[in-house]
Design a protein around this motif. Structure first.
Motif: not given
Length: 728
Positions: A399-414
């Motif tokens: 599901a690469d298009k869903i992955a693009q929709l969610k984005g490639d960048y993440f918060s540094p905190s859990k």
């Protein structure tokens, strides 16, 4: 040596510390594991080791040959090494079923202590009578045996080098580049016809002998039939087309159905739709005729097989069509039809789906047909998967298009949901690949900070809008998985409102690429820690994230002087099946712990209630108090282990309810290269009570608190120590 897919005869292909395609059968008074020190060839050998007195007991490594073999004789060769085998022997094994022939190397059986030596056994083949062939290595009695470098020959030829049988279904290439179907106009009448076709197509797929034998590519037969079916305007014309379609499959051979007396049926196969459906008597009679003469050769069906270790469904020859990430209308329809029928016939929790499953088909038909691009198709597939309410079900890849929709960048905190609020519980820090951002990751939050808004949207509103895209057995597991991605974005900045030390802040925070953060290490940190340690007041602690069956003998010695033990099931498992080896330490007699429901391979859609599974004790039962820690992260094999441990003589479970997704996973593919799976077997308590969706409910309820996160305390662990010390 390179072998074709489906073979792992030298134990070199390993997943979760176990050799793939292999399973074990026999008494629980044995350990089974891989050894990377004592090997004949390659990296691993497979070990069977008795624990205590195993007189007249046995354990077997088993591999089911994936291909039907034609020839006069089968030969198995393999290397065996032994240590202190008493009152028994180690041997190679071939078994041809149903009850055709069996050989366990009686004349060459190995005992005592021996070095690596190659052995061979043979049996005459009877292809016309054979439905399955198992090979392996076994240990009878006490001692230890290593097995390595197995080979199988038919009439002297290595079967892994033989040409694989070509089925007509696999050589049909007509629609490899498109279905040539256009279903853009879906009137209510057409929708009704497609719903009926979906049910009949799936019914024929799993029942008709010609399809079962691989004589037809059933995906492509759909595309051949649709051009004449889609334009029909009357039910009479529709039913005549369907009758002719079934007749053109060819004359049915009369197949005697096996007697299945005294089976306890948990779910019926639900074929009343044939008898009561709004279609002609001729069509009903044709379908009933197929049902009465359905294919019944277990594990010899082109599209469906059965796992011999857990009786889970094995979905075979389901093409993924990766070359068309945005499938055309015909392939999108095929995707819906394939998924709907897999759930209809092979999902053990079909009865727990919140919606009427036929209504789900009606609801999703226009969504799949009218998906305008790859993203819309992936989202339709994901929403459909979420409808079954199973934490084992998701789109695991593709599901690469869903992955693009969610984005490639993440918060540094859990962040996690604690006390019904989104709370910062850990920090990721620098990952393996910094990509020039420097040695430091800027962390704007403190542990215990409460996030209230993201891009000025309330967290609770975001959860309500996003949870339909997260597959979970219950609300707790949906929020667990959603929290992992709620601070994910296609952009490097995110506006967050949060409460820290009683003050409210509204800040734009910096996000990072996944590889710039050590996300994986944070989630798997327990797996790098020792499997055992001693806490205050001589209380033992077992970390199941790093515990393996080979540790049992050592663990038994470590436990001897402890006043009690805590077993932590809140984190990812080591991957090995530890339930039997660990659970046996804490019971004093054979005791039931689960009751499985399994598919009836001879009646698609029917599920059988098996007798309860038993756990056997080891020779020395641990008598101290045992407290097992569980929460929403306790899922699948960890839940199974929790059920085993609960059967202990002095055991209690502490924490919050588990994920509610027990039972082995059965993976399969959908068009567009999407990978998904379902729970393949049903898991109940021995008395028949439900575990799916509900989870394993602890004896002592202890929730995490925000205050404990701030102070770095572990309330569950501290409460467990108090219980063992008899402190309130």
């Amino acid at each position: 040596m390179s072998y074709r897919e489906g073979y792992n005869l030298s134990f070199e292909q390993v997943e979760f510390n176990q050799p793939i395609y292999w399973h074990v059968l026999g008494n629980n008074n044995y350990l089974n594991y891989l050894d990377s020190v004592h090997v004949k060839h390659g990296k691993y050998s497979a070990v069977l080791e008795s624990r205590g007195n195993s007189y007249k007991q046995l354990k077997t490594w088993v591999f089911m040959l994936p291909d039907h073999l034609e020839g006069k004789e089968i030969t198995l060769s393999g290397y065996i090494k032994t240590e202190n085998i008493l009152n028994g022997f180690a041997a190679l094994m071939i078994r041809i079923d149903p009850a055709v022939a069996y050989n366990i190397m009686e004349k060459q059986a190995v005992n005592g202590t021996t070095d690596w030596k190659e052995y061979r056994i043979s049996l005459p083949l009877q292809p016309e009578k054979t439905k399955s062939i198992a090979i392996g290595g076994l240990l009878v009695g006490d001692g230890k045996a290593w097995f390595d470098d197995f080979k199988v020959f038919v009439d002297g030829k290595d079967i892994t080098l033989l040409e694989k049988k070509d089925y007509p279904a696999s050589t049909d290439k007509e629609f490899n580049h498109g279905s040539k179907i256009n279903t853009s106009d879906i009137s209510s009448a057409k929708a009704e016809n497609l719903i009926l076709l979906t049910k009949i197509w799936g019914f024929l797929k799993y029942h008709h002998p010609k399809i079962a034998k691989g004589e037809l590519n059933w995906d492509y037969e759909l595309f051949r039939f649709l051009p004449q079916y889609l334009p029909v305007n009357s039910s009479k014309e529709r039913d005549m087309l369907l009758v002719n379609w079934i007749e053109n499959l060819g004359q049915l051979n009369t197949l005697a159905q096996p007697k299945q007396d005294n089976l306890k049926i948990f779910l019926s196969n639900n074929i009343d739709w044939i008898k009561t459906g709004p279609f002609s008597s001729d069509l009903k009679n044709k379908l009933i005729q197929v049902y009465e003469n359905r294919w019944n050769e277990a594990n010899n069906h082109y599209y469906i097989g059965i796992g011999h270790d857990t009786e889970k469904p094995i979905f075979k020859n389901e093409a993924a069509y990766e070359n068309m990430p945005y499938p055309d209308a015909g392939f999108r329809l095929l995707s819906l039809m394939r998924y709907w029928n897999i759930i209809q016939y092979y999902f053990p929790y079909r009865n727990l789906i919140d919606k009427n499953w036929e209504k789900v088909l009606e609801e999703y038909l226009p969504q799949f047909i009218h998906s305008k691009n790859e993203l819309e198709y992936e989202l339709a597939a994901l929403r459909l998967i979420c409808e079954i309410g199973d934490s084992h079900a998701n789109i695991w890849s593709g599901a690469d298009k869903i992955a693009q929709l969610k984005g490639d960048y993440f918060s540094p905190s859990k962040v996690e949901f604690v006390e019904k609020q989104l709370v910062v519980t850990d920090h990721y820090g620098v990952g393996p690949y910094n990509y020039g951002v420097g040695p430091y990751i800027h962390t704007p939050f403190k542990l215990g900070d409460i996030i209230t808004h993201i891009n000025d949207k309330k967290v609770e509103d975001l959860v309500d809008s996003l949870k339909i895209l997260y597959s979970g057995s219950n609300d707790r597991t949906i929020k667990r998985d959603l929290a992992h991605e709620i601070l994910r974005s296609p952009h490097t900045k995110l506006l967050v409102t949060f409460i820290s030390n009683g003050q409210t802040f509204r800040k734009e925070i910096t996000l990072y690429l996944r590889n710039q953060l050590n996300i994986r290490d944070v989630y798997l940190k327990e797996s790098r820690e020792s499997y055992f340690k001693v806490l205050e007041s001589n209380v033992g602690y077992i970390n199941t994230s790093s515990f393996l069956p080979k540790h049992v003998s050592e663990l038994r010695e470590k436990l001897k002087d402890t006043r009690g033990v805590i077993i932590d099931l809140r984190h990812s498992t080591s991957g090995a099946d530890i339930y039997a080896s660990l659970g046996a330490l804490f019971i004093e007699s054979s005791v039931p712990f689960v009751r499985p429901t399994v598919m009836n391979i001879n009646k698609p859609g029917e599920f059988i209630l098996r007798s309860p599974n038993q756990i056997e004790p080891s020779e020395d039962t641990y008598r101290g108090k045992v407290v097992v820690l569980v929460n929403e992260n306790t899922q699948s094999s960890q839940e199974y282990t929790a059920m085993v441990l609960r059967a202990g003589v002095n055991t209690s479970l502490l924490g919050t309810s588990t994920a509610g997704a027990d039972g082995n996973m059965s993976p399969f593919k959908l068009p567009g290269g999407l990978s998904t799976s379902i729970s393949g077997i049903g898991i109940l308590y021995p008395d028949g009570k439900q575990t799916q969706k509900i989870g394993i409910i602890p004896d002592v309820l202890v929730e995490r608190s925000i205050n404990a996160i701030v102070s770095g305390e572990d309330e569950l662990l501290e409460k467990a120590i108090k219980i063992i010390k008899n402190v309130q």
